[in-house]
Design a protein around this motif. Structure first.
Motif, PDB file in Angstrom:
ATOM      1  N   ASP A 109      -9.773   5.384   0.509  1.00 55.23           N
ATOM      2  CA  ASP A 109     -11.088   5.686  -0.305  1.00 55.23           C
ATOM      3  C   ASP A 109     -11.444   6.971  -0.266  1.00 55.23           C
ATOM      4  O   ASP A 109     -10.674   7.849   0.621  1.00 55.23           O
ATOM      5  N   LEU A 110     -11.810   7.542  -1.258  1.00 55.33           N
ATOM      6  CA  LEU A 110     -12.321   9.032  -1.489  1.00 55.33           C
ATOM      7  C   LEU A 110     -13.665   9.114  -1.066  1.00 55.33           C
ATOM      8  O   LEU A 110     -14.682   8.202  -1.489  1.00 55.33           O
ATOM      9  N   LEU A 111     -14.006  10.270  -0.212  1.00 51.56           N
ATOM     10  CA  LEU A 111     -15.335  10.578   0.222  1.00 51.56           C
ATOM     11  C   LEU A 111     -15.753  11.731  -0.530  1.00 51.56           C
ATOM     12  O   LEU A 111     -15.065  12.782  -0.597  1.00 51.56           O
ATOM     13  N   PHE A 112     -17.022  11.565  -0.761  1.00 47.03           N
ATOM     14  CA  PHE A 112     -17.621  12.896  -1.622  1.00 47.03           C
ATOM     15  C   PHE A 112     -18.999  13.291  -0.700  1.00 47.03           C
ATOM     16  O   PHE A 112     -19.705  12.731  -0.284  1.00 47.03           O
ATOM     17  N   PHE A 113     -18.833  14.781  -0.771  1.00 42.94           N
ATOM     18  CA  PHE A 113     -20.026  15.435   0.067  1.00 42.94           C
ATOM     19  C   PHE A 113     -20.675  16.378  -0.959  1.00 42.94           C
ATOM     20  O   PHE A 113     -20.028  17.032  -1.882  1.00 42.94           O
ATOM     21  N   LYS A 114     -21.785  16.786  -0.390  1.00 44.07           N
ATOM     22  CA  LYS A 114     -22.523  17.908  -1.113  1.00 44.07           C
ATOM     23  C   LYS A 114     -21.959  19.255  -0.936  1.00 44.07           C
ATOM     24  O   LYS A 114     -21.282  19.529  -0.131  1.00 44.07           O
ATOM     25  N   SER A 115     -22.283  20.087  -1.738  1.00 50.69           N
ATOM     26  CA  SER A 115     -21.901  21.302  -1.518  1.00 50.69           C
ATOM     27  C   SER A 115     -22.907  22.064  -0.429  1.00 50.69           C
ATOM     28  O   SER A 115     -23.563  21.428   0.080  1.00 50.69           O
ATOM     29  N   ARG A 116     -22.733  23.096  -0.199  1.00 48.77           N
ATOM     30  CA  ARG A 116     -23.170  23.971   1.077  1.00 48.77           C
ATOM     31  C   ARG A 116     -24.821  24.003   0.806  1.00 48.77           C
ATOM     32  O   ARG A 116     -25.600  23.870   1.651  1.00 48.77           O
ATOM     33  N   ASP A 117     -25.083  23.868  -0.545  1.00 40.49           N
ATOM     34  CA  ASP A 117     -26.681  23.775  -0.793  1.00 40.49           C
ATOM     35  C   ASP A 117     -27.149  22.343  -0.370  1.00 40.49           C
ATOM     36  O   ASP A 117     -27.131  21.463  -1.105  1.00 40.49           O
ATOM     37  N   MET A 118     -27.853  22.236   0.623  1.00 37.71           N
ATOM     38  CA  MET A 118     -28.403  21.012   1.286  1.00 37.71           C
ATOM     39  C   MET A 118     -29.389  20.360   0.346  1.00 37.71           C
ATOM     40  O   MET A 118     -29.680  19.125   0.365  1.00 37.71           O
ATOM     41  N   ASN A 119     -30.077  21.203  -0.428  1.00 36.41           N
ATOM     42  CA  ASN A 119     -31.039  20.631  -1.506  1.00 36.41           C
ATOM     43  C   ASN A 119     -30.698  20.032  -2.681  1.00 36.41           C
ATOM     44  O   ASN A 119     -31.091  19.443  -3.695  1.00 36.41           O
ATOM     45  N   SER A 120     -29.281  20.160  -2.758  1.00 39.76           N
ATOM     46  CA  SER A 120     -28.575  19.596  -4.188  1.00 39.76           C
ATOM     47  C   SER A 120     -27.589  18.322  -3.757  1.00 39.76           C
ATOM     48  O   SER A 120     -27.027  18.435  -2.724  1.00 39.76           O
ATOM     49  N   ASN A 121     -27.572  17.509  -4.812  1.00 39.92           N
ATOM     50  CA  ASN A 121     -26.973  16.399  -4.519  1.00 39.92           C
ATOM     51  C   ASN A 121     -25.585  16.642  -5.604  1.00 39.92           C
ATOM     52  O   ASN A 121     -24.722  15.622  -5.848  1.00 39.92           O
ATOM     53  N   ARG A 122     -25.175  17.712  -5.744  1.00 37.68           N
ATOM     54  CA  ARG A 122     -23.968  18.220  -6.497  1.00 37.68           C
ATOM     55  C   ARG A 122     -22.773  17.946  -5.718  1.00 37.68           C
ATOM     56  O   ARG A 122     -22.887  18.458  -4.460  1.00 37.68           O
ATOM     57  N   ILE A 123     -21.748  17.524  -6.253  1.00 35.95           N
ATOM     58  CA  ILE A 123     -20.898  17.275  -5.331  1.00 35.95           C
ATOM     59  C   ILE A 123     -20.097  18.519  -5.229  1.00 35.95           C
ATOM     60  O   ILE A 123     -19.552  19.226  -6.072  1.00 35.95           O
ATOM     61  N   GLY A 124     -19.451  18.819  -4.205  1.00 34.17           N
ATOM     62  CA  GLY A 124     -19.020  20.167  -3.532  1.00 34.17           C
ATOM     63  C   GLY A 124     -17.645  19.891  -2.886  1.00 34.17           C
ATOM     64  O   GLY A 124     -16.956  20.866  -2.440  1.00 34.17           O
ATOM     65  N   HIS A 125     -17.293  18.640  -2.661  1.00 29.71           N
ATOM     66  CA  HIS A 125     -16.161  18.321  -1.496  1.00 29.71           C
ATOM     67  C   HIS A 125     -15.617  17.000  -1.679  1.00 29.71           C
ATOM     68  O   HIS A 125     -16.512  16.267  -1.766  1.00 29.71           O
TER      69      HIS A 125
END
Length: 173
Positions: A109-125
């Motif tokens: 499975d692939l796991l997706f994480f927020k970017s460094r900005d904790m207020n964003s739900n933008r995928i960063g990793h």
């Protein structure tokens, strides 16, 4: 003049017909993202071994080669080595496969994480699950430490930033 045109036309047709010569049809492509990639356990193990062969490879922003990887570059490169064509960006990877609940996460499975900005739900990793235990899982990914294997519940940074998991692989057997 007409014979010359016909000869050129025939040459062009011939070159077009052989231009794909030697290219393998992909086992799976992100363009067919409605259907899972059906692979054997042996191929899944081989994918994991390929990923592990890049341990300690340095992190390079935008990197997608053995000289250095970013997170999605590693995933893209490893799967491409096994004739599975994925999108290159973490955001595009997040659009393939089906979402799964946290408790059902398994190898592949692939796991997706927020970017460094904790207020964003933008995928960063993005990372790839390569091992599962009763309480956690191992993930391989490219970080500022290079390509590493981490245990999910040992690193609060990733626990705090986890968005969702996706499954696009299905093992046959």
């Amino acid at each position: 003049m007409n014979k010359r045109f016909n000869l050129i036309f025939i040459i062009i047709l011939f070159l077009n017909s052989i231009s794909g010569f030697g290219q393998k049809t992909p086992l799976w492509s992100y363009k067919n993202n409605n259907q899972p990639a059906i692979i054997s356990y042996n191929l899944l193990d081989s994918i994991f071994e390929t990923a592990k062969s890049f341990l300690k490879t340095k992190y390079v922003y935008g990197g997608c080669s053995e000289k250095g990887f970013d997170c999605s570059g590693l995933i893209y490169y490893v799967f491409q080595k096994h004739n599975i064509l994925l999108s290159r960006s973490a955001d595009a990877l997040s659009k393939i496969g089906s979402k799964i609940i946290f408790e059902d996460i398994k190898e592949g499975d692939l796991l997706f994480f927020k970017s460094r900005d904790m207020n964003s739900n933008r995928i960063g990793h993005v990372s790839l699950v390569i091992g599962k235990t009763e309480n956690s899982f191992q993930m391989i990914h490219s970080t500022n430490r290079g390509v590493v294997i981490d245990v999910y519940n040992e690193i609060k940074y990733y626990q705090d930033r986890f968005l969702f998991a996706k499954r696009f692989l299905k093992t046959n057997g």
